[in-house]
Design an enzyme around this catalytic site. Structure first.
Site, PDB file in Angstrom:
ATOM      1  CG  LEU A  53      -2.088  -1.046   1.058  1.00  0.00           C
ATOM      2  CD1 LEU A  53      -2.889  -1.141   2.351  1.00  0.00           C
ATOM      3  CD2 LEU A  53      -3.019  -0.696  -0.115  1.00  0.00           C
ATOM      4  CB  SER A 106       2.869   2.395 -17.886  1.00  0.00           C
ATOM      5  OG  SER A 106       3.407   3.677 -18.143  1.00  0.00           O
ATOM      6  N   GLY A 107       1.895   4.671 -15.905  1.00  0.00           N
ATOM      7  CA  GLY A 107       1.049   5.864 -15.778  1.00  0.00           C
ATOM      8  C   GLY A 107       1.233   6.574 -14.457  1.00  0.00           C
ATOM      9  CE  LYS A 145       5.564   0.373 -16.610  1.00  0.00           C
ATOM     10  NZ  LYS A 145       6.685   0.879 -15.904  1.00  0.00           N
ATOM     11  CB  VAL A 193       5.834  -5.299  -3.213  1.00  0.00           C
ATOM     12  CG1 VAL A 193       7.054  -5.458  -2.350  1.00  0.00           C
ATOM     13  CG2 VAL A 193       4.574  -5.545  -2.401  1.00  0.00           C
ATOM     14  CG  HIS A 245       6.106   2.213 -21.492  1.00  0.00           C
ATOM     15  ND1 HIS A 245       6.516   2.822 -20.309  1.00  0.00           N
ATOM     16  CD2 HIS A 245       5.086   2.976 -21.948  1.00  0.00           C
ATOM     17  CE1 HIS A 245       5.767   3.886 -20.076  1.00  0.00           C
ATOM     18  NE2 HIS A 245       4.892   3.990 -21.062  1.00  0.00           N
ATOM     19  CG  ASN A 246       9.486   2.138 -17.754  1.00  0.00           C
ATOM     20  OD1 ASN A 246       8.332   2.133 -18.186  1.00  0.00           O
ATOM     21  ND2 ASN A 246       9.747   2.089 -16.469  1.00  0.00           N
ATOM     22  CD  GLU A 292       8.595   6.988 -18.548  1.00  0.00           C
ATOM     23  OE1 GLU A 292       7.741   6.093 -18.617  1.00  0.00           O
ATOM     24  OE2 GLU A 292       9.083   7.368 -17.471  1.00  0.00           O
TER      25      GLU A 292
END
Ligand code: NBP
Length: 508
Positions: A16, A138-139, A210, A84, A213-214, A217
């Protein structure tokens, strides 16, 4: 929407921190009952208290201090998402739930795991009868809250169970325009539209995609920074003037989240000194968490020339050498170039073209890398779909991605994005300006590694002959590494018995 199940929560989430909390609220807003667990119980208690005080969907979120109670509260097959810290933390968190799972339960890692870890975990859990999905998310925190781009990898059966949740909570794009649907609020998620998620492939495929993607980015951000640097250092423009340029560019083919936030950032005033611009108060050293580096390492491992993507990582490394750079700036001289005397308007157009052409090359490198990885890892990636699910929710969302989807839909076997007719035409149109910008930066001593390495990639890729004939001859000379001949079939190797090189004798 799914009703409360009598036999338990629809899904559980472990971890969390910022991403986990936002993803929980996103799922709850979509009508899912979510059980949550966190290693440090006080953080979970704070989150539940926050939800009760502020969130319309708070009654769908229930916290558990005990991991066994948490697992037992879930409907079967149990689905547990982990948000995590990647690495050992993820292993520890997963191992804490395993004793309470049954065969067929599904673990979903939404963290930024290295794809090799995902391949390993999938194997280990499969041996225990537990399904495993490694899903890129992502986001950032806003994406997690109101619609991320989700890149799941794992078995098709496990995806079938997760799909109803993933398609609901993912970002949505308009079917006609391909642009993201915005305006979600707590308790009022976006309805309709195409979800930015799809099954990417088995085991580590989702996390690999992913990661790329980074990597993209990183280069997208670096290219924007170089455009900013040239406007600042060559044209002497101030942040507010540059903000207007980026806002203008955002109306055309460069339309993207990163260009949009750049326009916003450049007009932001410094909160500590409102007469100055914020960007001038920020120290020029960039941090990094590793996914850009992983992308570059993978490109080197697979032999894919993703040089612009690697330059974006090195540019961050160079920026981090702040003290060394400050010292060197007083002793290492640059060129004595005259002040730029040309038209500012024309120069801005040249920079725009350089940015767009470099961006095409960088994406071509990212997709080539994924194309090679699918052979290495035995995946079957659908590049049109990958570009499609990046159109919304993620950091690189852009109008441009629809064109990439179109390119791969038109030619499933497209070898390189630069060869697609739309992108080829764009480079042919912009390359004269791109070359002028790279020449100007060299002439004026302005560092623009991504613009220039993308151009070197373009020129290298379109060269039928490169100077590596000489290099291979050198290798044969000093190491008998052999060479192939231009006048013989590929695959035949030759060697010359070179004479012993005349070594200069030291005279005493
Ligand atoms: P962090 O990456 O900072 O991780 C914090 C969470 O990990 C906390 O819940 C913490 O529990 C838990 N944790 C740690 Br640390 N070690 C643990 C262990 N040994 N056992 C159990 N739990 C452990 O959080 P984040 O920034 O929300 O990111 C979560 C994941 O999502 C990461 O993998 C990240 O790379 C990825 N991601 C982040 C973003 C972003 O924008 N932040 C974007 C996309 C993906 P505690 O409260 O007890 O310390």
């Amino acid at each position: 929407m799914a009703k409360t199940t009598d036999d338990g929560h629809h899904i559980g989430l472990v971890g969390l921190a910022v991403m986990g909390q936002n993803l929980v609220l996103n799922m709850a807003d979509h009508g899912f009952n979510v059980a949550v667990y966190n290693r440090t119980t006080s953080k979970m208690d704070d989150f539940i208290a926050y939800c009760k005080a502020n969130e319309p969907s708070a009654d769908r979120v229930h916290g558990y201090a005990d991991v066994k109670d948490f697992v037992k509260s879930l409907a079967r097959p149990r689905k547990i998402i982990f948000l995590v810290k990647a690495g050992a933390g993820t292993d520890a968190a997963m191992n804490s739930v395993v004793p309470y799972l049954d065969k067929g339960d599904i673990l979903i890692d939404g963290g930024n795991a290295n794809w090799n870890d995902t391949i390993r975990r999938e194997k280990e859990f499969k041996a225990k009868g537990i399904e495993f999905i490694g899903s890129g998310v992502s986001g950032g925190e806003t994406g997690a809250r109101f619609g991320p781009s989700l890149m799941p990898g794992g078995s098709k059966e496990a995806w079938k169970s997760l799909r109803p949740i993933w398609t609901k909570i993912a970002a949505k794009v308009d079917k006609k325009t391909g642009l993201e649907l915005t305006g979600a609020e707590p308790g009022k998620p976006i309805k309709g539209g195409e979800p930015c998620t799809a099954h990417i492939g088995p085991d580590g495929a989702g996390h690999y995609v992913k990661m790329v993607h980074n990597g993209i980015e990183y280069i997208d951000m670096q290219l924007i920074c170089e455009a900013y640097s040239i406007m600042k250092n060559l044209l002497g423009m101030k942040p507010d003037a540059m903000s207007k340029v980026f806002a203008e560019w955002n109306k055309g083919e460069l339309f993207s989240f990163l260009i949009e936030i750049t326009a916003d950032i450049l007009q932001q005033k410094d909160p500590e000194n409102p007469r100055k611009f914020f960007v001038d108060a920020v120290l020029d050293t960039a941090g990094q968490k590793g996914t850009g580096k992983w992308t570059s390492i993978s490109s080197l491992d697979l032999g894919i020339p993703a040089n612009a993507m690697a330059e974006a990582v090195f540019a961050r490394c160079l920026s981090a050498l702040k003290e060394e750079r400050v010292a060197a700036s007083t002793s290492l001289k640059g060129p004595k170039a005259k002040k730029y005397a040309g038209s500012k308007k024309a120069a801005i157009e040249m920079i725009r073209d350089a940015l767009y052409c470099s961006k095409i090359c960088a994406y071509a490198q990212g997709f080539q890398l994924m194309a090679e990885a699918q052979h290495e890892y035995n995946w079957k990636l659908d590049f049109g779909t990958i570009a499609k699910i990046w159109r919304g929710g993620c950091i690189i969302r852009a109008r441009f991605l629809q064109k990439i989807t179109d390119a791969y839909n038109n030619d499933k076997k497209l070898q390189n994005l630069m060869l697609d007719p739309y992108f080829k035409k764009a480079i042919h149109k912009g390359q004269a300006n791109w070359r002028k910008v790279v020449a100007l930066t060299a002439e004026h001593g302005i560092s623009a590694p991504a613009f220039s390495s993308a151009l070197a990639y373009y020129d290298g890729y379109r060269s039928a002959v490169l100077p590596q004939n000489l290099l291979q001859a050198q290798r044969d000379f000093f190491g008998a590494h052999t060479y192939e001949r231009v006048d013989k079939k590929r695959g035949q190797f030759f060697h010359i018995d070179w004479p012993e090189p005349g070594r200069p004798q030291l005279k005493v």
